[in-house]
Scaffold this motif. Structure first.
Motif, PDB file in Angstrom:
ATOM      1  N   ILE A  30      -6.722  44.472  30.732  1.00  0.00           N
ATOM      2  CA  ILE A  30      -7.108  45.521  29.775  1.00  0.00           C
ATOM      3  C   ILE A  30      -5.877  46.338  29.377  1.00  0.00           C
ATOM      4  CG2 ILE A  30      -8.491  47.610  29.445  1.00  0.00           C
ATOM      5  CD1 ILE A  30     -10.666  46.380  31.101  1.00  0.00           C
ATOM      6  N   THR A  37      -5.288  33.833  20.763  1.00  0.00           N
ATOM      7  CA  THR A  37      -5.292  32.381  20.980  1.00  0.00           C
ATOM      8  C   THR A  37      -5.161  31.652  19.652  1.00  0.00           C
ATOM      9  OG1 THR A  37      -6.760  32.779  22.850  1.00  0.00           O
ATOM     10  CG2 THR A  37      -6.640  30.509  22.050  1.00  0.00           C
ATOM     11  N   GLY A  59     -10.235  33.223  17.847  1.00  0.00           N
ATOM     12  CA  GLY A  59     -11.087  34.062  17.002  1.00  0.00           C
ATOM     13  C   GLY A  59     -10.606  34.080  15.556  1.00  0.00           C
ATOM     14  N   GLN A 161     -13.799  45.907  33.404  1.00  0.00           N
ATOM     15  CA  GLN A 161     -13.535  47.112  34.194  1.00  0.00           C
ATOM     16  C   GLN A 161     -14.033  46.875  35.625  1.00  0.00           C
ATOM     17  OE1 GLN A 161     -12.798  50.574  33.745  1.00  0.00           O
ATOM     18  NE2 GLN A 161     -11.659  50.077  31.884  1.00  0.00           N
TER      19      GLN A 161
HETATM   20  N1  LIG Z   1     -12.365  47.968  27.091  1.00  0.00           N
HETATM   21  C1  LIG Z   1     -12.278  46.657  27.363  1.00  0.00           C
HETATM   22  N2  LIG Z   1     -11.330  45.896  26.780  1.00  0.00           N
HETATM   23  C2  LIG Z   1     -11.288  44.584  27.074  1.00  0.00           C
HETATM   24  C3  LIG Z   1     -12.198  43.989  28.001  1.00  0.00           C
HETATM   25  N3  LIG Z   1     -11.919  42.672  28.083  1.00  0.00           N
HETATM   26  C4  LIG Z   1     -10.888  42.443  27.255  1.00  0.00           C
HETATM   27  N4  LIG Z   1     -10.494  43.588  26.638  1.00  0.00           N
HETATM   28  C5  LIG Z   1      -9.424  43.747  25.635  1.00  0.00           C
HETATM   29  O1  LIG Z   1      -9.778  43.022  24.484  1.00  0.00           O
HETATM   30  C6  LIG Z   1      -8.617  42.563  23.811  1.00  0.00           C
HETATM   31  C7  LIG Z   1      -8.731  41.133  23.423  1.00  0.00           C
HETATM   32  O2  LIG Z   1      -8.705  40.275  24.531  1.00  0.00           O
HETATM   33  P1  LIG Z   1      -8.529  38.685  24.396  1.00  0.00           P
HETATM   34  O3  LIG Z   1      -9.035  38.133  25.668  1.00  0.00           O
HETATM   35  O4  LIG Z   1      -7.177  38.312  23.985  1.00  0.00           O
HETATM   36  O5  LIG Z   1      -9.542  38.333  23.204  1.00  0.00           O
HETATM   37  P2  LIG Z   1      -9.898  36.900  22.592  1.00  0.00           P
HETATM   38  O6  LIG Z   1     -11.359  36.922  22.329  1.00  0.00           O
HETATM   39  O7  LIG Z   1      -9.380  35.804  23.452  1.00  0.00           O
HETATM   40  O8  LIG Z   1      -9.114  36.961  21.199  1.00  0.00           O
HETATM   41  P3  LIG Z   1      -8.565  35.726  20.334  1.00  0.00           P
HETATM   42  O9  LIG Z   1      -7.758  34.857  21.227  1.00  0.00           O
HETATM   43  O10 LIG Z   1      -7.766  36.343  19.248  1.00  0.00           O
HETATM   44  O11 LIG Z   1      -9.756  35.009  19.768  1.00  0.00           O
HETATM   45  C8  LIG Z   1      -7.448  42.880  24.736  1.00  0.00           C
HETATM   46  O12 LIG Z   1      -6.844  44.042  24.266  1.00  0.00           O
HETATM   47  C9  LIG Z   1      -8.099  43.136  26.081  1.00  0.00           C
HETATM   48  O13 LIG Z   1      -7.369  44.051  26.844  1.00  0.00           O
HETATM   49  C10 LIG Z   1     -13.174  44.839  28.615  1.00  0.00           C
HETATM   50  O14 LIG Z   1     -14.005  44.446  29.415  1.00  0.00           O
HETATM   51  N5  LIG Z   1     -13.171  46.159  28.256  1.00  0.00           N
END
Ligand SMILES: Nc1nc2c(ncn2[C@@H]2O[C@H](COP(=O)(O)OP(=O)(O)OP(=O)(O)O)[C@@H](O)[C@H]2O)c(=O)[nH]1
Ligand SMILES: [Mg+2]
Length: 305
Positions: A30, A37, A59, A161
């Protein structure tokens, strides 16, 4: 088995994968966000006796995937589970677009006769004000009513979290137990014992404190489980630090309720195990200890065969 993670950019797909299957620290994920990706990232893991191939999709390239037949085949072909991840922020601002995606994915899966289960992760619930966290069942109904397909989709409410992390493990343990003969058989054995009582939750965690078995008596409500998961993450941390507390019956406060809890070291039964956590809505120590002893006996027999 093949598991597909799909959804809009930045909803948390890769972070979830890394926290659950690569043991990356959820807090760090976080604080230090990952790069977006690109394309479809595949990786393999094992979960007790299940081999999992995760297809983590991009995404930003989702619109392309939903249009291009070759990409669709690559992503969905022979999938067993498709998890559509959405996050709280998008749900409140762009719900229609999420619903459109989900319907589209459902259609594509039908087109290629993909027999996989489509499941939703409503992620980042830490961003929801705690007063509104009792609205989960309303959100789940709302989503399903908007999607309107023949079968209601299962919605898991998740977050990285620390205080919510068990929700994610719970989601995966429920999803993956369907593919694990070992876990399925063990759960059936545990159910046999706790099934005779009421108000009991039994969890077995692994060395990374992931819940690998979750089972409970059928009177336990989902909301209660979520509260419990919220509280046990801090309790297990305590237990981790203060080993002397182990094996002791303790009474804890959870929500408006007092609960009996008992944590035991169960490594000796199986190298993948760490703790057995028993939670009871009743405060009867002797009763919980008796269930524990019956479970030990069961585990003993289960693993000596
Ligand atoms: N507040 C919060 N933020 C989160 C949580 N899980 C992930 N994030 C945030 O969400 C954002 C995106 O995380 P990624 O895992 O890269 O998202 P993704 O879905 O893989 O994105 P793409 O690869 O672009 O498709 C990051 O800034 C993380 O820190 C969570 O449970 N709570
Ligand atoms: Mg990603």
């Amino acid at each position: 088995m093949k598991l597909v993670l799909i959804g809009k950019p930045s909803v948390g797909k890769t972070s979830i994968k890394q926290a659950v299957f690569e043991m990356n620290n959820p807090n760090d994920l976080i604080i230090y966000p990952l790069e977006p990706t690109r394309g479809i990232n595949t990786s393999s893991y094992s979960w007790i006796d299940v081999d999992i191939n995760i297809f983590d999709t991009s995404g930003q390239e989702l619109p392309f995937l939903l249009e291009d037949e070759e990409e669709q085949k690559k992503a969905f072909k022979s999938a067993s589970i498709v998890i559509y991840v959405l996050d709280y922020t998008m749900y409140t601002s762009k719900k229609d677009l999420l619903i459109k995606d989900i319907k589209e994915i459902h259609k594509i899966m039908q087109k290629y006769e993909i027999n996989a289960e489509l499941t939703l992760f409503f992620h980042k619930i830490d961003l929801i004000h705690h007063k509104n966290r009792n609205l989960f069942s309303i959100i789940e109904n709302d989503i399903n009513e908007s999607i309107k397909i023949e079968k209601n989709l299962q919605v898991y409410f998740t977050s990285l979290q620390p205080q919510f992390i068990y929700n994610i493990f719970n989601a995966f343990s429920e999803i993956l137990i369907k593919f694990s003969k070992k876990l399925h058989d063990l759960k059936a054995n545990i159910d046999e014992i706790i099934g005779e009582t009421k108000g009991i939750i039994c969890l077995i965690t692994d060395e990374n404190n992931k819940v690998i078995i979750q089972t409970m008596t059928d009177d336990i409500k989902p909301k209660f489980i979520r509260n419990i998961y919220h509280d046990i993450s801090s309790i297990t941390q305590d237990f981790q630090i203060n080993k002397a507390l182990k094996s002791e019956f303790k009474i804890i406060e959870s929500g408006n309720e007092l609960l009996g809890i008992n944590i035991e070291d169960v490594k000796k039964y199986n190298q993948n195990f760490n703790h057995l956590i028993l939670i009871s809505q009743e405060l009867d120590k002797m009763k919980l200890i008796k269930i524990r002893d019956n479970l030990f006996e069961k585990l003993n027999r289960f693993y000596s065969n």
